[in-house]
Design a protein around this motif. Structure first.
Motif, PDB file in Angstrom:
ATOM      1  N   ALA A 199       0.787  -1.350   0.031  1.00 25.84           N
ATOM      2  CA  ALA A 199      -0.173   0.233   0.062  1.00 25.84           C
ATOM      3  C   ALA A 199       0.896   1.231  -0.104  1.00 25.84           C
ATOM      4  CB  ALA A 199      -0.854  -0.191   1.183  1.00 25.84           C
ATOM      5  N   LEU A 200       1.870   1.064   0.904  1.00 22.62           N
ATOM      6  CA  LEU A 200       2.815   2.479   0.868  1.00 22.62           C
ATOM      7  C   LEU A 200       3.488   2.619  -0.316  1.00 22.62           C
ATOM      8  CD1 LEU A 200       4.327   1.951   4.319  1.00 22.62           C
ATOM      9  CD2 LEU A 200       2.690   3.953   3.764  1.00 22.62           C
ATOM     10  N   ILE A 201       4.113   1.494  -1.178  1.00 24.93           N
ATOM     11  CA  ILE A 201       4.710   1.726  -2.551  1.00 24.93           C
ATOM     12  C   ILE A 201       3.635   2.308  -3.337  1.00 24.93           C
ATOM     13  CG2 ILE A 201       5.460   0.178  -4.349  1.00 24.93           C
ATOM     14  CD1 ILE A 201       6.718  -1.658  -2.516  1.00 24.93           C
ATOM     15  N   SER A 202       2.250   1.871  -3.489  1.00 28.41           N
ATOM     16  CA  SER A 202       1.377   2.288  -4.365  1.00 28.41           C
ATOM     17  C   SER A 202       1.157   4.042  -3.988  1.00 28.41           C
ATOM     18  CB  SER A 202       0.275   1.636  -4.268  1.00 28.41           C
ATOM     19  OG  SER A 202       0.351   0.265  -4.150  1.00 28.41           O
ATOM     20  N   VAL A 203       0.980   4.306  -2.759  1.00 25.60           N
ATOM     21  CA  VAL A 203       0.628   5.546  -2.539  1.00 25.60           C
ATOM     22  C   VAL A 203       2.002   6.659  -2.983  1.00 25.60           C
ATOM     23  CG1 VAL A 203       0.419   7.316  -0.504  1.00 25.60           C
ATOM     24  CG2 VAL A 203      -0.716   5.287  -0.541  1.00 25.60           C
ATOM     25  N   PHE A 204       3.265   6.208  -2.761  1.00 29.15           N
ATOM     26  CA  PHE A 204       4.382   6.866  -2.985  1.00 29.15           C
ATOM     27  C   PHE A 204       4.459   6.900  -4.449  1.00 29.15           C
ATOM     28  CE2 PHE A 204       6.318   5.397   1.097  1.00 29.15           C
ATOM     29  CZ  PHE A 204       5.710   6.617   1.704  1.00 29.15           C
ATOM     30  N   THR A 205       3.982   6.133  -5.211  1.00 30.40           N
ATOM     31  CA  THR A 205       4.581   6.123  -6.672  1.00 30.40           C
ATOM     32  C   THR A 205       3.294   6.808  -7.300  1.00 30.40           C
ATOM     33  OG1 THR A 205       5.382   3.591  -6.329  1.00 30.40           O
ATOM     34  CG2 THR A 205       4.508   4.440  -8.673  1.00 30.40           C
ATOM     35  N   VAL A 206       2.142   6.689  -6.875  1.00 28.42           N
ATOM     36  CA  VAL A 206       0.990   7.450  -7.555  1.00 28.42           C
ATOM     37  C   VAL A 206       1.261   9.003  -6.953  1.00 28.42           C
ATOM     38  CG1 VAL A 206      -1.389   8.102  -7.280  1.00 28.42           C
ATOM     39  CG2 VAL A 206      -0.710   5.806  -7.348  1.00 28.42           C
ATOM     40  N   ILE A 207       1.687   9.191  -5.988  1.00 25.19           N
ATOM     41  CA  ILE A 207       1.735  10.803  -5.512  1.00 25.19           C
ATOM     42  C   ILE A 207       2.874  11.303  -6.422  1.00 25.19           C
ATOM     43  CG2 ILE A 207       2.532  12.247  -3.803  1.00 25.19           C
ATOM     44  CD1 ILE A 207       0.977  10.653  -1.819  1.00 25.19           C
ATOM     45  N   CYS A 208       4.031  10.588  -6.487  1.00 24.00           N
ATOM     46  CA  CYS A 208       5.159  11.165  -7.256  1.00 24.00           C
ATOM     47  C   CYS A 208       4.922  11.377  -8.722  1.00 24.00           C
ATOM     48  CB  CYS A 208       6.454  10.218  -7.032  1.00 24.00           C
ATOM     49  SG  CYS A 208       7.136  10.347  -5.340  1.00 24.00           S
ATOM     50  N   ILE A 209       4.296  10.066  -9.407  1.00 25.55           N
ATOM     51  CA  ILE A 209       3.976  10.387 -10.812  1.00 25.55           C
ATOM     52  C   ILE A 209       3.032  11.567 -11.130  1.00 25.55           C
ATOM     53  CG2 ILE A 209       2.952   9.134 -12.742  1.00 25.55           C
ATOM     54  CD1 ILE A 209       5.616   8.375 -11.919  1.00 25.55           C
TER      55      ILE A 209
END
Length: 413
Positions: A31-41
């Motif tokens: 979940a954290l990987i998804s959140v970080f990736t989506v926010i950065c992209i």
């Protein structure tokens, strides 16, 4: 027991139960990987839009003319129409350039008998005023296109720095490149752009008249990766941001007099387009962020289950600690710290794994990494939410541990 001691005991406990801790935090980490990736992209795409708009001189209005849906006829605007618009509104408008997107109509650029496809070069047709509108473009060698090049359909071109240095390998002026079977002489090289959000370093600019000859009579403009129903588009450079609204009114008046209607044209200031696209990105990414936070909650449930099991397994340990003077607050603090430790480890692992994923996604989307930026406030907010989740779902097991009676706990099987 102070916080430092509580965290020390918590880490020691987690080291003794590595596999269980890893299993319980796996969903949390995803979940954290998804959140970080989506926010950065999302942040990178927003930055790219802002840079693209900032590339132009104060403000640009994008005008696209569509086919009439009733008759499927093409009411064209002439160069004289646009020149008259600039002359009559010189206090508002500084320049106008057509934009002809050639890259969808050719295989690419050929140099030294080697083809460089559309994934490596971007070919567009413009006129001599385009460099006035796009303030980020500067000539490093040679010259830009002139009115005579456009009027006489001269087979000349201006190329970006990457094409000059990597494809032609220096000394680009006077070299010949082939596009759609025609030889074009390089008359200018653009200065390298550091933050190249719109990929100008890989662009070939032709006279718009040559570009239209290549694309043919059935030309449909293409922007943002999709072919539209409009057959001509123009960039209108506005002298100041305050003049955008008045310039838009002047363009509407010109369209009304030349085409007897404005219903076949889209008149969009790029500054407005930036806002619309930013809102669109927010709508697109919102479900992904929401889903990631829901998975985060599921991961929190996993942490709670693990902590409940740990409380049962360590009942005797809790009883012994209470017998030696540990208070209910000390026990509760210890298990809450263990929950927080798990979430902190999940945050660190999530960030570490998110970085290469962001690189891969950027490569797929052709998104320059130098426009990603680090959205500190959303990321810090995500970390705080993650830690809060650990504390929230660790509260119940901590309270259960604190309620245990010392004698009953010591004598438990």
């Amino acid at each position: 027991m102070n916080i430092k001691q509580a965290f020390h005991i918590s880490f020691q406990s987690l080291l003794k139960n590595k596999m269980r801790a890893l299993q319980s935090t796996s969903i949390f980490i995803v979940a954290l990987i998804s959140v970080f990736t989506v926010i950065c992209i999302a942040q990178g795409l927003l930055n790219q839009i802002k840079i693209q708009v900032a590339n132009y001189n104060f403000g640009v209005i994008w005008v696209s003319v569509y086919e009439r849906m009733d008759t499927f006829s093409r009411d064209t605007l002439t160069d004289e129409d646009w020149q008259r618009l600039v002359q009559e509104n010189s206090d508002l408008i500084c320049a106008v350039s057509p934009i002809v997107y050639v890259f969808d109509y050719v295989d690419g650029l050929v140099y030294d008998d080697k083809l460089y496809g559309n994934n490596e070069v971007i070919i567009e047709g413009v006129n001599e005023d385009f460099i006035k509108i796009n303030k980020v473009l500067q000539i490093e060698q040679g010259r830009f296109l002139q009115h005579m090049d456009v009027e006489r359909e001269q087979n000349v071109c201006v190329i970006g720095s990457n094409i000059a240095n990597k494809i032609i390998d220096g000394n680009a002026l006077g070299q010949s490149v082939k596009i759609a079977g025609n030889n074009f002489s390089v008359i200018g090289v653009l200065k390298e752009i550091d933050v190249d959000a719109e990929n100008w370093n890989n662009t070939v600019l032709l006279p718009s008249s040559c570009a239209l000859k290549i694309t043919g009579a059935d030309y449909h403009a293409e922007t943002f990766g999709g072919i539209g129903s409009y057959f001509s588009s123009y960039f209108v450079g506005v002298k100041s941001a305050e003049s955008v609204v008045d310039a838009r009114v002047a363009i509407r008046s010109m369209l009304e007099s030349c085409l007897n209607t404005t219903d076949v044209a889209n008149i969009t200031p790029l500054k407005w387009q930036e806002k619309q696209m930013s809102q669109g990105l927010s709508v697109v990414f919102a479900p992904f962020v929401l889903f990631s936070f829901l998975v985060l909650m599921v991961g929190g449930c996993g942490i709670m289950n693990m902590m409940v099991v740990l409380v049962k397994e360590r009942t005797k340990e809790i009883g012994i600690r209470k017998a030696f003077g540990a208070t209910n607050t000390d026990i509760q603090k210890q298990f809450l710290c263990e929950s927080v430790c798990i979430t902190i480890i999940g945050c660190v692992v999530g960030i570490v794994f998110a970085v290469p994923i962001i690189y891969i996604v950027c490569a797929i989307l052709h998104l320059p990494l130098d426009v990603i930026g680090i959205p500190l406030i959303p990321l810090v907010g995500t970390v705080l939410v993650a830690v809060g989740t650990g504390m929230l779902f660790g509260t119940y097991p901590a309270q259960q541990a604190a309620k245990l009676e010392p004698v009953a706990a010591i004598n438990s099987d």
